[in-house]
Design a protein around this motif. Structure first.
Motif, short mmCIF file in Angstrom:
data_model
loop_
_atom_site.label_atom_id
_atom_site.label_comp_id
_atom_site.label_asym_id
_atom_site.label_seq_id
_atom_site.Cartn_x
_atom_site.Cartn_y
_atom_site.Cartn_z
N ILE A 60 -60.98 -61.61 67.06
CA ILE A 60 -59.69 -60.71 66.13
C ILE A 60 -58.69 -62.02 66.09
N ALA A 61 -58.95 -63.10 66.50
CA ALA A 61 -57.97 -64.35 66.06
C ALA A 61 -58.25 -65.45 66.36
N TYR A 62 -57.80 -66.57 65.99
CA TYR A 62 -58.21 -68.00 66.29
C TYR A 62 -57.21 -69.04 66.40
N HIS A 63 -57.22 -69.98 66.76
CA HIS A 63 -56.06 -71.06 66.87
C HIS A 63 -56.60 -72.47 66.89
N VAL A 64 -56.55 -73.28 65.67
CA VAL A 64 -57.08 -74.70 65.64
C VAL A 64 -55.79 -75.52 65.72
N GLU A 77 -50.87 -81.86 71.20
CA GLU A 77 -49.93 -82.42 70.22
C GLU A 77 -50.63 -82.61 68.91
N ALA A 78 -50.59 -81.46 68.15
CA ALA A 78 -51.58 -81.36 66.95
C ALA A 78 -50.45 -82.02 65.70
N ASP A 79 -50.63 -83.22 65.80
CA ASP A 79 -49.94 -83.87 64.60
C ASP A 79 -50.39 -83.66 63.10
N LEU A 80 -51.66 -83.18 63.07
CA LEU A 80 -52.19 -83.10 61.66
C LEU A 80 -52.13 -81.71 61.32
N TRP A 81 -52.56 -80.56 62.13
CA TRP A 81 -52.55 -79.38 61.77
C TRP A 81 -52.51 -78.49 63.19
N ASP A 82 -51.41 -77.74 63.24
CA ASP A 82 -51.55 -76.71 64.24
C ASP A 82 -51.60 -75.16 63.62
#
Length: 915
Positions: A60-64, A77-82
């Motif tokens: 139902i959802a994701y988090h990359v 620490e997602a300095d490219l993409w959260d």
């Protein structure tokens, strides 16, 4: 909860696997590359699988999270993409939407998902690395080579050119933190660092039209190179670049020149500084190494007496070697290779060895294959061992080589005479089952030989077994034939002097192959090959890359461009294949319309319904007009079909609304003209009533609805009565035959065609000893000019029929990529059991059914985050049990279609019993 394991499937499409709620982890691997390096797509697509023993699991959802270092990612620490928490059920082809990535950037990523059964922990870390993204970053790297023949080299019908051995000593003054090499070696290369071969690939890189695009490979050398003295070594072979008959037939075959290379080695030191080592005039080479000749058609000559001990290590004296020269670049744009290289994917041991009257030996591998032979031998220095390859034997036991045309297909090994010697070639491959071996001073043993099976490093994703032994052997023959002809592009045959990527062979064939091999990246690359071969006015060649200058302007062959894009979308959910090529496909469609559409019919056809079973077993192509289908029938109906696909594509990518209207308008005009000219409303037949002439309009929906059943029954009569239950179609008609018969209710007749063992049939090939698929239905009797015994074009839609219609594993058009599975086996076709598996992007799909008298037992597995529409052959709900429960207790969405109950099942494993 358990963390994920890493699964890298595509270079441009990084995969992770997530474990759900205490499940034992299942390790999945695809050893395409050691690391997903060299991605030159600015928005890579990310995909993951949910592995769980729970049923009815839906994401139902994701988090990359994507970070520039592993340490940052571990600290979230997602300095490219959260991405943040995204409410979506998408778990494949999720576009990266983070910061712009630069050349050579590393991107570390992980994902967690929420499902209707709970959330996962963060997955383990995966990595992709960007390639070199601009031409400007390559232009300072010089192409090096030497455009000259040396002693023993010749150019002509049987060109000979020795391999070039290249070396460069380098000294690094600091401790190494990371090192990556970017290499373009034309035509083929092997790379060494300090004496060690880099990678397990062979015959690299994949072939392209080098004047249009050149593929580079990337390798991580961090653990291979160190502070102090090092040596880079490379061997350059010829491949498709040189010595492929170009100078012999320059009007037909493209010429690219002498072998050459360009390379960058980028070293990052512990102190953060960098150094780039590039190819230049200081690199040295010799043409006088042991590989004296290497030609894909003719074989390799290796003189072990000329080996260069330690040539690729430090301390070697290269003072007598020549300096490389700066040479003209091939002309093609450098591109990161996004599909795997070839590899030795299997080894097989020979079945027998027989001595001939002339003192040679015939080795039988027991299987027609593509690759080469490794030998073990002892003898005196200068002794010559020769290996000549063929697919079959003549009646007297000698090699049958007439069908190889002028390909010499001979490997030669010259002994150095130092005890036991083991050798295999480097820059050639052969299509063969039998090998004639000469030069042994003693009788060799079977264990002295090993067959190396070589094809693209693609995962086998499908298995199939059923109650009919002939059909099982046909499946095995298809499996061997398909993998024999994956050579960085789909080729027609691996043995004779052709080996070309014919479009017509794969128009529908690619679709069937996708159930057996994970061929997404191979065919995505092939679409690029076709695009690069398009002429300025829109024409498309018969083979792509256009190594042969064949531009026949057909529809049934060139239509592969559109059909393969549709396959990638349908089977893999690959929308990019359509987005990237839509304008080029539209240009070709317009070109064909402007050049060849006359009176609303497509008038141009080149090959007809290629390879229909001929009237005589000795001839290749039928001359009987009653067996042949009018080219205008083929091209007009097929063009109509392609218009429907273009309309579909336009909607998928949100193209200009006028495109859809234009496709509709032209479709109706063609259908009207086609039926007016070719439909006989009295006999319910098209044209001269060949099966192909009827099956195409039936398959494409061109027949007026009120006549559809009568046209079909007329076609059935032609197959069942006139042809006595045998196939009569060629390459074009066979692409739609099996599914059309089944879709119109005659799966039993399709089964008869699939299980026949008399001529003409696939089973006839089996009965006559075939271990792959022949080029001709009469491949054991026809003139040798064209009777390859390892082709796949006559498979048509047979493999699709195996999976979709017999096993019931089909991707829904409404939800492609197997997001929704259509499970509708034809239980009444004639089989008593089927056991099939398919590893989709979402996970494993299984279908196993057994039918006994009036009872059907059917086991299905549906992967997480997907669902299936299941069809059972009864209209009585009370006769169906699922996992021993009443149907109503398992599925709330039940409807009746004819004599079938149709219901939806979410993910899980189910046992379905039908009385």
């Amino acid at each position: 909860m358990k963390k994920a394991i890493l699964l890298i499937v595509f270079v441009f499409q990084s995969f992770l696997v997530i474990a759900q709620n205490g499940l034992e982890l299942r390790h999945l691997q695809c050893e395409m590359l050691t690391n997903p390096l060299g991605i030159d797509v600015l928005q890579p697509r990310l995909s993951w699988q949910i592995i769980t023993d729970k049923a009815e699991v839906e994401q139902i959802a994701y988090h990359v999270l994507v970070a520039s270092s592993k340490e940052k990612l571990e600290n979230n620490e997602a300095d490219l993409w959260d991405s943040g928490k995204v409410e979506s059920d998408a778990s494949i082809n999720v576009l990266y939407k983070g910061k712009k990535l630069n050349s050579r950037d590393d991107a570390f990523w992980k994902v967690k998902v929420w499902t209707n059964k709970g959330e996962t922990q963060w997955s383990q870390t995966a990595l992709w690395s960007m390639g070199i993204l601009s031409y400007a970053e390559w232009k300072s790297t010089r192409w090096i080579g030497y455009n000259q023949l040396f002693e023993g080299d010749t150019i002509g019908q049987f060109s000979k050119l020795s391999a070039r051995y290249v070396r460069k000593p380098i000294k690094l003054e600091k401790d190494v933190k990371e090192a990556k090499v970017y290499i373009m070696g034309m035509g083929l290369y092997e790379l060494y660092i300090n004496g060690e071969k880099i990678g397990n690939q062979v015959l690299a890189p994949v072939p392209t039209d080098y004047t249009k695009n050149v593929k580079y490979n990337v390798f991580d050398l961090t653990n291979k190179i160190e502070k102090g003295e090092n040596v880079i070594g490379a061997i350059l072979g010829n491949g498709r670049f040189f010595a492929m008959r170009q100078e012999y037939k320059p009007y037909k075959i493209k010429s690219f020149g002498f072998p050459k290379m360009a390379m960058q080695l980028v070293v990052t030191f512990e102190d953060g500084s960098k150094e780039t080592i590039k190819t230049d005039e200081s690199w040295k080479f010799t043409p006088y190494g042991p590989i004296r000749e290497n030609n894909e058609y003719d074989g390799e000559v290796y003189d072990a007496r000329m080996e260069l001990p330690n040539w690729n290590k430090t301390g070697f004296d290269d003072s007598k070697w020549m300096n490389m020269m700066w040479v003209q670049e091939p002309g093609g744009f450098p591109e990161g290779q996004m599909t795997p290289n070839m590899k030795v994917m299997d080894v097989i041991k020979p079945k027998s060895i027989t001595e001939t009257k002339k003192g040679t030996y015939i080795l039988d591998m027991g299987q027609n294959m593509a690759g080469w032979l490794q030998i073990k031998v002892k003898g005196n220095s200068g002794n010559i061992i020769k290996m000549k390859f063929a697919e079959s034997l003549k009646d007297d036991g000698s090699l049958y080589i007439a069908n190889l045309r002028d390909a010499q297909v001979t490997d030669t090994y010259i002994l150095k005479g130092e005890g036991e010697e083991i050798w295999e070639p480097t820059f050639v491959y052969h299509g063969f089952r039998f090998v004639e071996i000469s030069g042994y001073a003693y009788k060799p043993k079977l264990e002295d030989f090993v067959g190396k099976v070589v094809y693209d490093d693609l995962k086998t994703v499908g298995t199939f077994e059923c109650s009919n032994p002939t059909m099982n052997q046909i499946f095995k023959n298809a499996y061997w034939g398909i993998r024999s002809n994956y050579k960085g592009m789909p080729i027609d045959c691996p043995q004779r002097n052709e080996r070309q990527p014919w479009l017509g062979d794969r128009t529908t064939g690619a679709y069937g192959e996708s159930f057996i091999f994970d061929n997404q990246t191979l065919y995505a690359k092939w679409l690029d090959d076709i695009k690069f071969s398009q002429t300025l006015d829109g024409g498309i060649p018969d083979v792509a890359p256009a190594f042969w200058r064949y531009y026949g302007d057909g529809v049934t062959w060139q239509g592969a461009y559109i059909k393969v894009a549709d396959m990638l979308y349908q089977q893999f959910g690959d929308k990019k294949a359509i987005e990237n090529h839509y304008l080029f496909m539209k240009k070709w469609m317009g070109y064909m319309e402007s050049q060849y559409l006359k009176n609303d019919l497509m008038t141009q056809d080149k090959y007809g319904d290629w390879c229909v079973p001929p009237e005589s077993l000795e001839i290749i192509r039928s001359k009987d007009p009653m067996r042949l289908t009018d080219g205008e029938v083929l091209s007009s109906s097929f063009y109509y079909h392609l218009l429907q696909l273009m309309k579909k594509f336009a909607k998928i990518i949100d193209a200009d609304a006028s495109d859809v209207a234009d496709y509709d308008e032209l479709s109706e005009r063609i259908k009207t003209a086609f039926n007016a000219k070719y439909l006989n409303a009295k006999t319910f037949s098209y044209a001269n009533n060949t099966v192909t002439a009827n099956v195409l309009p039936l398959a494409f929906g061109m027949v007026p609805k009120e006549l559809e059943e009568k046209v079909f029954q007329n076609m059935v009569h032609e197959i069942e009565v006139v042809k006595q239950g045998h196939i009569s179609t060629g390459v074009v008609g066979t692409q739609f035959l099996m599914r059309t018969l089944t879709n119109f209710g005659r799966g039993d007749l399709a089964y008869k065609l699939a299980s026949n063992t008399t001529y003409p049939s696939w089973g006839y090939m089996v009965e006559n000893g075939a271990t792959t698929i022949w080029e001709l239905w009469n491949g054991n009797t026809a003139d040798p000019e064209m009777n390859s015994q390892n082709h796949v074009m006559l498979l048509g839609d047979l493999m699709i029929w195996y999976y979709e219609n017999m096993a019931g594993i089909k991707s829904s058009e409404a939800h492609p990529g197997f997001k929704q599975i259509i499970m509708k086996p034809d239980f009444n076709a004639g089989l008593s059991f089927v056991d099939a598996t398919y590893e989709s992007s979402y996970g494993s799909i299984k279908s196993h059914w057994t039918k006994k008298k009036n009872k059907l037992d059917w086991g299905v597995t549906i992967p997480p985050n997907t669902s299936a529409l299941v069809y059972v052959p009864t209209a009585d709900v009370s006769k169906v049990k699922i996992n021993k429960q009443n149907l109503e207790g398992v599925s709330k969405h039940i409807k009746t279609e004819g004599n079938h109950l149709v219901f939806e099942l979410k993910s899980g494993t189910y046992n379905i019993a039908v009385k």
